[in-house]
Design a protein around this motif. Structure first.
Motif, PDB file in Angstrom:
ATOM      1  N   ALA A  28       0.820  -1.218   0.000  1.00 56.76           N
ATOM      2  CA  ALA A  28       0.000   0.000   0.000  1.00 56.76           C
ATOM      3  C   ALA A  28       0.850   1.262   0.000  1.00 56.76           C
ATOM      4  CB  ALA A  28      -0.933  -0.009   1.209  1.00 56.76           C
ATOM      5  N   GLU A  29       2.091   1.171   0.509  1.00 56.78           N
ATOM      6  CA  GLU A  29       2.956   2.344   0.578  1.00 56.78           C
ATOM      7  C   GLU A  29       3.766   2.569  -0.693  1.00 56.78           C
ATOM      8  OE1 GLU A  29       3.496   4.777   2.863  1.00 56.78           O
ATOM      9  OE2 GLU A  29       1.681   4.021   3.827  1.00 56.78           O
ATOM     10  N   VAL A  30       3.766   1.575  -1.599  1.00 57.82           N
ATOM     11  CA  VAL A  30       4.599   1.721  -2.798  1.00 57.82           C
ATOM     12  C   VAL A  30       4.105   2.866  -3.658  1.00 57.82           C
ATOM     13  CG1 VAL A  30       5.263   0.629  -4.960  1.00 57.82           C
ATOM     14  CG2 VAL A  30       5.393  -0.663  -2.835  1.00 57.82           C
ATOM     15  N   LYS A  31       2.807   2.870  -4.012  1.00 57.16           N
ATOM     16  CA  LYS A  31       2.274   3.900  -4.913  1.00 57.16           C
ATOM     17  C   LYS A  31       2.426   5.305  -4.336  1.00 57.16           C
ATOM     18  CE  LYS A  31      -1.006   0.982  -7.415  1.00 57.16           C
ATOM     19  NZ  LYS A  31      -2.422   0.741  -7.732  1.00 57.16           N
ATOM     20  N   PRO A  32       1.996   5.557  -3.092  1.00 53.55           N
ATOM     21  CA  PRO A  32       2.192   6.915  -2.550  1.00 53.55           C
ATOM     22  C   PRO A  32       3.659   7.323  -2.519  1.00 53.55           C
ATOM     23  CG  PRO A  32       0.663   5.684  -1.174  1.00 53.55           C
ATOM     24  CD  PRO A  32       1.237   4.718  -2.142  1.00 53.55           C
ATOM     25  N   ARG A 189       6.503  -3.610 -10.644  1.00 56.45           N
ATOM     26  CA  ARG A 189       7.672  -4.429 -10.371  1.00 56.45           C
ATOM     27  C   ARG A 189       8.006  -4.427  -8.875  1.00 56.45           C
ATOM     28  NH1 ARG A 189      13.421  -2.784 -12.811  1.00 56.45           N
ATOM     29  NH2 ARG A 189      13.078  -1.103 -11.299  1.00 56.45           N
ATOM     30  N   ALA A 190       7.919  -3.249  -8.231  1.00 57.14           N
ATOM     31  CA  ALA A 190       8.193  -3.169  -6.797  1.00 57.14           C
ATOM     32  C   ALA A 190       7.201  -4.015  -5.995  1.00 57.14           C
ATOM     33  CB  ALA A 190       8.156  -1.716  -6.334  1.00 57.14           C
ATOM     34  N   GLU A 191       5.924  -3.956  -6.411  1.00 52.22           N
ATOM     35  CA  GLU A 191       4.926  -4.755  -5.701  1.00 52.22           C
ATOM     36  C   GLU A 191       5.197  -6.245  -5.866  1.00 52.22           C
ATOM     37  OE1 GLU A 191       1.339  -3.332  -7.392  1.00 52.22           O
ATOM     38  OE2 GLU A 191       1.097  -1.694  -5.949  1.00 52.22           O
ATOM     39  N   ARG A 192       5.581  -6.655  -7.101  1.00 54.17           N
ATOM     40  CA  ARG A 192       5.893  -8.062  -7.326  1.00 54.17           C
ATOM     41  C   ARG A 192       7.070  -8.516  -6.465  1.00 54.17           C
ATOM     42  NH1 ARG A 192       5.141  -6.865 -12.790  1.00 54.17           N
ATOM     43  NH2 ARG A 192       7.406  -6.807 -13.106  1.00 54.17           N
ATOM     44  N   LYS A 193       8.103  -7.675  -6.424  1.00 56.30           N
ATOM     45  CA  LYS A 193       9.271  -8.026  -5.612  1.00 56.30           C
ATOM     46  C   LYS A 193       8.898  -8.150  -4.141  1.00 56.30           C
ATOM     47  CE  LYS A 193      13.041  -6.252  -8.466  1.00 56.30           C
ATOM     48  NZ  LYS A 193      14.185  -5.310  -8.519  1.00 56.30           N
ATOM     49  N   ILE A 194       8.054  -7.240  -3.665  1.00 57.93           N
ATOM     50  CA  ILE A 194       7.637  -7.301  -2.261  1.00 57.93           C
ATOM     51  C   ILE A 194       6.851  -8.576  -1.996  1.00 57.93           C
ATOM     52  CG2 ILE A 194       6.130  -6.235  -0.545  1.00 57.93           C
ATOM     53  CD1 ILE A 194       6.961  -3.523  -1.674  1.00 57.93           C
TER      54      ILE A 194
END
Length: 486
Positions: A28-32, A189-194
């Motif tokens: 949830a914090e990636v996009k902001p 990509r960041a969400e996938r890695k997380i």
């Protein structure tokens, strides 16, 4: 449900919930976070470009625009530049900034967002748009607007900077815009890695949970087996299970409790056996005493009953003496006065003490094997053990028979073997020989011994690191003592 399954499912629930909420927060914090970084970069870019556009905007005639100016040419050249940049595995093949400039009234004088020569929003009034309106008022101006109201991915971020003249007067506003869809691949990509890292972390946590659960179940089962052995009155192990931490403290506490219970059980068993052993002589003494009070009793009967009293008193004295000997041997503080003892010579001394009894019973002694065997032992205790064995053999051997002795040395140990040719013992009694107060009747009478002689021998062997072995012979009984050689 087994303890292991309960522990594992509890760990699974706790770990799963923790992992779910942690990953949810991260995702949830990636996009902001990306939007905040993008806005920060746009602020720098807008202020840089505002400085570059100030000269052209100051030179622009009233009511005119910036088409054909140096700044407009530079912006158009930027839009037309070819680009192929690989950013951490993602390819960027076009430039995405939209740039427009308004004058001090909010009228668009340059819009370079839709192509090199496209007019875009040129001439329109943007004074009511948040980015322009706030900047014209001297505040920080920015906005995020969706190109398609129902599609969040179509959102575009606009960041404005004031364009000022040489004297600091406000000439207009320059806005830099960037579609959030251009950074969507980085966010995905960041969400996938997380998520992947979270899955690995969850798997590792589960593996650790399985290992911890298996260890805890293994430790608890060791404690359970230890407690079951105590409950079954099995032989006590040398020590409770060696476990770390609180489980180790629990194991030691269980060991101490078991020792106390064993001591209590032994005392109770000892008292029951002692009471039983005392009842016989005391009842015989009481009966004889009552008969001796009869005035009509003849002198011969009085002598016979008096002899019975003396016999029972002697039995009680023997019982008390042997109890004291066994108590000393079992006392933890009783020291061993070890010295090197030649077992054959010690046997000769013990045989000399029993010479009268051997002669009285008409028994012969025959050495079958006599090796020289030296052992490290307490001579007094070892002599006590040999004396008890010889006394038993004399009591059970038939008159005119022979006692056979063997003394062998080899394999790092001495073996002292004594055999009689008496009736032996019943098969059911053989495993119980050496237990306290367990005794069999002497041949030709119902009289029993104290049941402590072999118990004393067994305790002496235990103190010296040896062993007592009892086996039937045909006929008779064979007793073997094993001791390590000095």
């Amino acid at each position: 449900m087994h303890l292991g399954l309960r522990l594992f499912f509890g760990f699974l629930v706790i770990t799963g919930l923790a992992a779910f909420f942690v990953m949810r927060v991260f995702v949830a914090e990636v996009k902001p976070s990306v939007r905040e970084v993008m806005e920060d970069i746009l602020v720098d870019t807008a202020n840089l470009l505002a400085e570059d556009a100030a000269a052209d905007l100051a030179a622009m005639p009233t009511g005119g625009d910036l088409r054909g100016s140096r700044f407009a040419g530079a912006v158009q050249a930027y839009a037309a530049r070819p680009v192929d940049a690989q950013i951490w595995g993602l390819h960027k093949r076009r430039l995405d900034l939209r740039i427009y400039v308004t004058d001090a009234q909010g009228r668009v004088v340059l819009d370079a967002g839709t192509g090199a020569n496209a007019p875009g929003a040129l001439g329109r009034d943007y004074s009511r748009w948040r980015d322009v309106a706030l900047t014209l008022r001297g505040e920080y101006g920015a906005r995020a607007t969706r190109e398609v109201q129902t599609d969040e991915a179509s959102s575009v971020m606009y960041v404005a900077a004031p364009v000022r003249g040489p004297a600091g007067e406000l000439l207009g506003v320059l806005t830099v815009a960037k579609a959030q869809s251009t950074v969507a691949p980085f966010i995905e990509r960041a969400e996938r890695k997380i998520l992947v890292a979270g899955a690995w972390l969850l798997g590792l946590s589960l593996a650790i949970g399985v290992a911890v659960t298996l260890w805890a179940v293994w430790a608890v089962r060791r404690l359970r087996r230890y407690a079951q052995q105590a409950g079954a009155d099995a032989a006590s192990p040398s020590a409770p299970p060696q476990l770390p931490g609180e489980l180790g403290e629990l194991a030691r506490a269980m060991g101490a409790m078991r020792e106390r219970l064993d001591d209590r059980a032994q005392r109770e068993q000892f008292l029951r056996a002692l009471t039983h052993e005392l009842k016989g002589p005391l009842a015989a003494i009481r009966g004889a005493a009552e008969l001796l009070e009869d005035p009509a009793l003849t002198e011969a009967d009085r002598a016979r009953f008096g002899a019975q009293v003396g016999e029972q008193v002697e039995r009680l004295r023997e019982l008390v003496d042997r109890l004291l000997e066994l108590s000393k041997l079992e006392s933890p503080g009783q020291p061993l006065h070890r010295e090197v003892v030649e077992l054959g010579a010690l046997t000769d001394r013990v045989l000399a003490d029993h010479a009268a009894a051997l002669q009285q019973h008409g028994l012969a002694l025959r050495w079958l094997v006599r090796d020289e065997a030296r052992v490290s032992a307490d001579p007094a205790q070892l002599a006590l053990a040999l004396s008890n064995l010889l006394a038993n053999a004399i009591d059970f051997a038939p008159a005119g028979s022979a006692l056979e002795l063997q003394l062998r040395a080899g394999g790092g140990q001495a073996r002292w073997v004594l055999r009689d040719h008496g009736p032996g013992v019943p098969g059911y009694a053989l495993p119980h020989l050496g237990e306290r107060f367990f005794a069999t009747a002497r041949p030709g009478s119902a009289r029993k011994g104290s049941g402590l002689g072999l118990a004393i021998v067994r305790q002496v062997m235990a103190l010296h690191g040896g062993a007592l072995e009892i086996a039937p012979a045909t006929p008779g009984l064979q007793v073997t003592l094993r001791l390590p050689l000095a």
